[in-house]
Design an enzyme around this catalytic site. Structure first.
Site, PDB file in Angstrom:
ATOM      1  N   THR A  68      -3.673  -8.341  11.001  1.00  0.00           N
ATOM      2  CA  THR A  68      -4.560  -7.792   9.978  1.00  0.00           C
ATOM      3  C   THR A  68      -5.956  -8.360  10.151  1.00  0.00           C
ATOM      4  OG1 THR A  68      -4.930  -7.463   7.599  1.00  0.00           O
ATOM      5  CG2 THR A  68      -3.894  -9.548   8.257  1.00  0.00           C
ATOM      6  N   SER A  69      -6.955  -7.497   9.924  1.00  0.00           N
ATOM      7  CA  SER A  69      -8.348  -7.955  10.022  1.00  0.00           C
ATOM      8  C   SER A  69      -8.718  -8.793   8.811  1.00  0.00           C
ATOM      9  CB  SER A  69      -9.278  -6.744  10.136  1.00  0.00           C
ATOM     10  OG  SER A  69      -9.063  -5.863   9.033  1.00  0.00           O
ATOM     11  N   HIS A  76       0.816  -1.223   0.000  1.00  0.00           N
ATOM     12  CA  HIS A  76       0.000   0.000   0.000  1.00  0.00           C
ATOM     13  C   HIS A  76       0.846   1.268   0.000  1.00  0.00           C
ATOM     14  CE1 HIS A  76      -3.464  -2.544   1.911  1.00  0.00           C
ATOM     15  NE2 HIS A  76      -3.308  -2.771   0.610  1.00  0.00           N
ATOM     16  N   CYS A 127       7.699  20.674 -16.989  1.00  0.00           N
ATOM     17  CA  CYS A 127       7.775  21.740 -15.978  1.00  0.00           C
ATOM     18  C   CYS A 127       7.801  21.139 -14.563  1.00  0.00           C
ATOM     19  CB  CYS A 127       6.601  22.715 -16.115  1.00  0.00           C
ATOM     20  SG  CYS A 127       4.975  21.928 -16.064  1.00  0.00           S
TER      21      CYS A 127
END
Ligand code: APR
Length: 244
Positions: free
Chosen positions: A191-192, A121, A136
């Site tokens: 972790t869920s 992530h 630019c």
């Protein structure tokens, strides 16, 4: 019945290749809030759709930029915990044998010395251009601001994290899937198991491989796992990954 700590320790010793799949619970004992804890979770106090989508950022760039800047500042103040350190120590003792795949954007695995971390992530410490950069945008440093922007065309910098509805970095996801397929043991820590494709990785291990969950609470990844260890990352990982 599911296996206990002693049996998972045996699985660790026997496994040639191990994957650690970590979530916010991995960093909880470092003092970093998780997302879905009913009292302390980030999503208990903010709506993800207001902060963790591209639309939210385009609608309110300063508010979203400042929220991620605040999270980055907080995370920069904390330290990796005994869980992160146990993983990095194992990797030092057994080069190439353990791959860290993380959903976390706090860089704590990297800061603990783990090599080759796969950050599904992204990272709070890596912002990038919101729109494809023009000449630019690359010709001079962005104008300071929140968010910083290109002095030439106004292109905004955005947090370098994956927001809801966005694709994960394809090379990182492919490497994580390859590691999952190749491993004999996956430790699913903190972790869920509610957010895909990360939560799909335990289901991608090969036949015969084992999945062991480390989580003080029930999670969506418990049922298919061969072991569910009801404990915290900082308490259990030093035991599971102890020098044999
Ligand atoms: N040790 C191990 N697990 C813990 C600890 C701990 N000390 N403390 C909490 N946990 C567990 C909780 O029980 C919960 O199951 O960590 C899990 C955290 O779940 P979430 O808050 O949902 O975090 P996570 O699973 O990483 O969320 C996945 O959702 O918001 C998105 O992109 C964000 O990467 C995040 C993704």
């Amino acid at each position: 019945s599911t296996a206990g700590v002693a049996e998972v320790q045996r699985w660790v010793r026997a496994a040639r290749r191990i994957v650690v799949l970590s979530g916010a619970g991995m960093s909880q004992e470092s003092g970093v809030p998780t997302f879905r804890d009913a009292q302390t979770g980030l999503w208990a106090h903010h709506r993800p759709e207001d902060l963790a989508t591209e639309d939210a950022f385009r609608a309110a760039p300063s508010m979203v930029w400042d929220w991620y800047a605040m999270r980055r500042a907080k995370v920069a103040e904390v330290e990796p915990n005994a869980g992160h350190r146990a993983v990095a120590a194992f990797q030092r003792r057994h080069p190439g044998r353990l791959t860290v795949v993380t959903q976390n954007v706090d860089d704590l695995h990297q800061r603990s010395g783990s090599p080759g971390v796969l950050p599904l992530h992204g990272s709070l410490f890596a912002d990038r251009w919101l729109d494809p950069p023009r000449a630019c945008c690359q010709a001079q440093p962005p104008q300071p601001g929140h968010p910083p922007r290109c002095a030439g065309c106004g292109n905004l910098r955005r947090p370098g994290v994956v927001w809801f509805g966005e694709a994960l970095p394809p090379d990182v996801l492919a490497a994580a899937q390859a590691a999952a397929t190749a491993c004999e043991l996956m430790l699913v820590v903190g972790t869920s198991g509610l957010v895909y494709p990360a939560a799909g990785l335990p289901g991608e291990v090969s036949a015969g491989a084992r999945v062991a969950v480390v989580n003080p609470q029930p999670s969506a990844l418990d049922d298919p796992a061969q072991a569910v260890l009801r404990g915290t990352a900082a308490a259990l990982l030093p035991a599971l990954l102890a020098a044999d």
